[in-house]
Design an enzyme around this catalytic site. Sequence first.
Site, mmCIF file in Angstrom:
data_model
loop_
_atom_site.group_PDB
_atom_site.id
_atom_site.type_symbol
_atom_site.label_atom_id
_atom_site.label_comp_id
_atom_site.label_asym_id
_atom_site.label_seq_id
_atom_site.Cartn_x
_atom_site.Cartn_y
_atom_site.Cartn_z
ATOM 1 C CG HIS A 82 -35.931 -70.308 -63.596
ATOM 2 N ND1 HIS A 82 -34.914 -70.606 -63.536
ATOM 3 C CD2 HIS A 82 -36.477 -69.487 -63.804
ATOM 4 C CE1 HIS A 82 -34.945 -68.987 -63.111
ATOM 5 N NE2 HIS A 82 -36.172 -68.291 -63.842
ATOM 6 C CG ASP A 161 -27.569 -65.054 -69.563
ATOM 7 O OD1 ASP A 161 -28.073 -64.571 -69.880
ATOM 8 O OD2 ASP A 161 -27.730 -65.323 -67.760
ATOM 9 N NE ARG A 168 -30.898 -58.491 -71.037
ATOM 10 C CZ ARG A 168 -31.944 -59.076 -70.419
ATOM 11 N NH1 ARG A 168 -31.210 -60.016 -70.559
ATOM 12 N NH2 ARG A 168 -33.418 -59.320 -70.088
ATOM 13 C CB SER A 183 -31.562 -64.120 -70.434
ATOM 14 O OG SER A 183 -30.781 -64.210 -69.100
ATOM 15 C CE LYS A 187 -29.484 -67.357 -66.144
ATOM 16 N NZ LYS A 187 -29.981 -66.194 -65.923
HETATM 17 N N1 URA Z 1 -33.825 -63.627 -64.727
HETATM 18 C C1 URA Z 1 -32.511 -64.397 -65.758
HETATM 19 O O1 URA Z 1 -31.563 -64.979 -65.499
HETATM 20 N N2 URA Z 1 -32.225 -63.004 -67.135
HETATM 21 C C2 URA Z 1 -32.897 -62.310 -66.947
HETATM 22 O O2 URA Z 1 -32.772 -61.234 -68.849
HETATM 23 C C3 URA Z 1 -34.331 -62.453 -66.250
HETATM 24 C C4 URA Z 1 -34.129 -62.593 -65.412
#
Ligand code: URA
Length: 434
Positions: A82, A161, A168, A183, A187
Amino acid sequence: MRAVDIIIKKRDGLALSKAEIEFFVNGYTRGDIPDYQASAWAMAVLLQGMDAEETTNLTLAMAATGDTLDLSSVVDIAVDKHSSGGVGDKTSIAVVPMVRACGLPVGKMSGRGLGFSGGTLDKLESIPGFRTNLTKDEFLAQLKSLGMVLTGQSVDLAPADGKLYALRDVTGTVPSIPLIASSIMSKKIAAGAQAIVLDVKTGNGAFMETLEDARRLATLMVSIGELSGRNVVALLSDMNQPLGVEVGNALEMKEAILTLRGEGPEDFVAHCLEVASEMLVLGKRAGSKAEARAMAEDALANGGGLEYLRKLIEAQGGDVSYIDHPEKLPVAPLRVNVEAPRAGYVAEVHARTVGETAVGLGAGRMKKGDPIDPAVGISVLVKVGQAVEAGRPIFVIHARKAEDVEPARQALLEAVRIGDEPVEPLPLFYGLIE
Ligand code: URA
């Protein structure tokens, strides 16, 4: 349990228990806890922080709110990567086939660009026919048969999320390190990753502008991995100048193909070798970093990575002739050089400005769903530390419309700083957190 008590507890700087976090996350996802309470809670977290244990509990609670993939019956070890996002970051397109050629399967769900930072799916879609919307069953079947998938989010990963991120975004609570860490990791965990290589970028073209913040985010995500039984390492990499030469979707696709042919720019090749090596070690395909690096270098030198990119494109319905003939990729009608205004040493190539300029040409979107133009973008022909002559081309603008050229030229001239004194090149990496 009452939502208000959990907000008050966090407001007063106390650690929340696992049960409190689960109550809040599940209640918010179901709609029992309203947005105004979730906003107050997110602000309390932003101001008071969370420790690694709380953040892990938040991550796992969010991951459990939606579909989760179990890849254990499909591959022996599911390794994911990632990137926290940046300008010119086409790493996944080159690295996933590279490590697959070394025997490591990767099933990866990628994202689209947003704002100044590009997205893997947009780049891949410059190949006609390439599908990025595989279903969960297609994802699993291709991972089993080919050992490699690069697609969009095909299942409802961590819906908590999705809901919280949207909140947010409009309540000033995005830049909270525990909220960002949970977050991202929720995932990845829901997508079945057992081992994850994180590429946390730092600099003006990254989410984390300072190295200190990037290090804190990376350390927290590695701790979440440890506390949740996943093996996670994080590279801290530079994003003060764009990665590689090309910024723009088809341009970056072409650069990834050329890289797999052994013709990539030095910084991007070095970046890919580092990420690939970490993945091979984590995925237990190599016993040491040195062995992993040699394997990754071979995958570039012997064309193994390129062959797997061809297989990936074919498996997902794309036209493979574009891999053999990348000149077929969409090309912008206007290509205009921007020349160095003076001689000297390049002191800055401001990544964010380059990214924003590419978006201005049509390469990106400012909000979800905006159309993009795959052909447009910017070639960045210089790196920090390089000596240049006055009048030498330092950028190429690839534009669709003549009226876009001059504003882009002005912006790029502001993005670059050339001085009299020699300048040290920027490092590619600032460290590894294990
Ligand atoms: N990428 C994400 O998936 N979540 C965040 O809060 C910031 C960047």
